[in-house]
Design an enzyme around this catalytic site. Structure first.
Site, short mmCIF file in Angstrom:
data_model
loop_
_atom_site.label_atom_id
_atom_site.label_comp_id
_atom_site.label_asym_id
_atom_site.label_seq_id
_atom_site.Cartn_x
_atom_site.Cartn_y
_atom_site.Cartn_z
N CYS A 189 47.98 -83.90 -45.03
CA CYS A 189 47.71 -82.63 -44.37
C CYS A 189 46.23 -82.51 -44.02
O CYS A 189 45.39 -82.24 -44.90
CB CYS A 189 48.13 -81.48 -45.29
SG CYS A 189 47.75 -79.86 -44.60
N CYS A 209 44.77 -78.99 -44.56
CA CYS A 209 44.51 -78.64 -45.97
C CYS A 209 43.28 -79.39 -46.50
O CYS A 209 42.49 -78.83 -47.25
CB CYS A 209 45.69 -79.02 -46.86
SG CYS A 209 47.30 -78.67 -46.17
N ASP A 210 43.14 -80.65 -46.15
CA ASP A 210 42.18 -81.51 -46.87
C ASP A 210 41.02 -82.03 -46.02
O ASP A 210 40.07 -82.60 -46.57
CB ASP A 210 42.93 -82.72 -47.46
CG ASP A 210 43.98 -82.29 -48.46
OD1 ASP A 210 43.75 -81.27 -49.14
OD2 ASP A 210 45.03 -82.95 -48.56
#
Ligand code: NAP
Length: 311
Positions: free
Chosen positions: A138, A141-142
């Protein structure tokens, strides 16, 4: 609904991505008082996408989480109830259908399955060990953890291209490793990626091992044509190699194709009367937000017809 409350619902929706929330909107507007069981992530995959540029009505694009929030608000405005719970078991042997969650049990005259799909894993040594420590599925997200870092993106589809482009906001370099010499992704994203000065491609190559010491520090690559191997220094590995439909709950109860997608007809009917499906769980082909939303709306309209025919 709690365990003690066993009123039979007219329509229960499992999953809260674009298909589930659109189904909820249509079912609520038809006075079916639907409940949506959200699953682990409200919004599903789109909630992990930074920008959705191809959903009509948003000419400048829209953040995935924002789009989910708008879907939710619109469904709730007409009375849909969203319950933050996940399904553990489904009994479709008789109606009303019985759906068990961590928090209780639901009985429903009709079901709309919109459980979507989960990321496919590479299955190479080091992948599980370093997930969350350099391996990610992701970018939204990261990505921000990888400022000025060198990253590998695995895959040759639209996800690898789109997320690879997104990662250049943070990373020093993004190397897209694809197992063939031709991209699967579309021309628009392919051109954008090829024009991006931070993006390089390695063709005909697979990642065979992810190596590190606490966190990822390198990957082993193998050229599929020449058999040559190299270990390349890398700070992170983002894997975008497609999805696996979330259909385990329905094994032996609903018909599936050879890749475990639910078999759904053009009216969103599954193999069992009263059970409908929409979105990626029954769509191995398009997998687009706009199409999932349309399938969800269609499924709810079919539920209305199905229940009316019985009354
Ligand atoms: P996808 O189109 O199925 O592509 C998966 C890619 O991963 C393919 O290039 C495939 O290689 C590669 N791959 C699969 N298994 C692999 C393995 N074990 N090792 C190495 N590589 C592997 O999946 P996706 O990119 O997630 O896209 C899914 C759907 O969403 C598509 O319909 C796509 O168009 C859509 N999508 C659209 C957008 C958009 O902005 N329009 C963005 C994201 C996704 P091969 O090519 O050799 O099979």
């Amino acid at each position: 609904m709690t365990e003690s409350s066993q009123n039979t619902l007219q329509c229960l929706i499992i999953g809260s991505g674009p298909a589930g929330l659109s189904a909820a909107l249509y079912a609520a507007r038809a006075n079916l008082n639907p409940i949506v069981l959200s699953g682990m992530d409200l919004g599903g995959q789109v909630s992990k996408t930074d920008a959705v540029d191809n959903y009509p009505g948003f000419p400048e694009g829209i953040d995935g989480p924002e789009l989910v929030s708008l879907f939710q608000k619109q469904a709730e405005r007409f009375g849909a109830e969203i319950v933050f719970d996940s399904v553990t078991e489904v009994d479709l042997s008789k109606r009303p259908f019985k759906v068990t969650t961590y928090g209780g049990e639901y009985l429903a005259e009709s079901l709309i399955v919109t459980t979507g799909a989960s990321v496919r894993e590479l299955g190479v040594p080091g992948e599980t060990e370093f997930t969350g420590r350099g391996v990610s599925y992701c970018a939204t997200c990261d990505g921000h953890f990888f400022q000025e870092k060198d990253l590998i993106v695995v895959g040759g589809g639209d996800s690898a291209l789109k997320e690879g482009i997104f990662l250049t906001r943070f990373a020093k370099s993004v190397t897209i490793v694809h197992r063939r010499d031709e991209l699967r992704g579309g021309v628009y994203l392919a051109n954008k990626a090829k024009e991006n000065p931070k993006i390089n491609f390695i063709w005909d190559t697979v990642v065979t091992e992810i190596i590190g010491d606490g966190t990822v520090n390198s990957v082993r690559l193998k050229n599929k044509k020449t058999g040559e191997e190299e270990v390349r220094s890398m700070d992170g590995v983002f894997i975008f190699i497609g999805h696996i439909p979330n259909t385990d709950l329905f094994k032996g109860q609903l018909e599936m194709d050879e890749n475990k997608y639910l078999v759904v007809d053009k009216h969103m009917h599954t193999s069992l009367p009263g059970v409908f499906a929409a979105g990626e769980v029954g769509d191995p082909h398009f997998q687009q937000v706009v199409i999932s939303a349309g399938m969800g709306a269609a499924a709810a309209m079919e539920v209305v017809e199905f229940l009316e025919e019985e009354s």
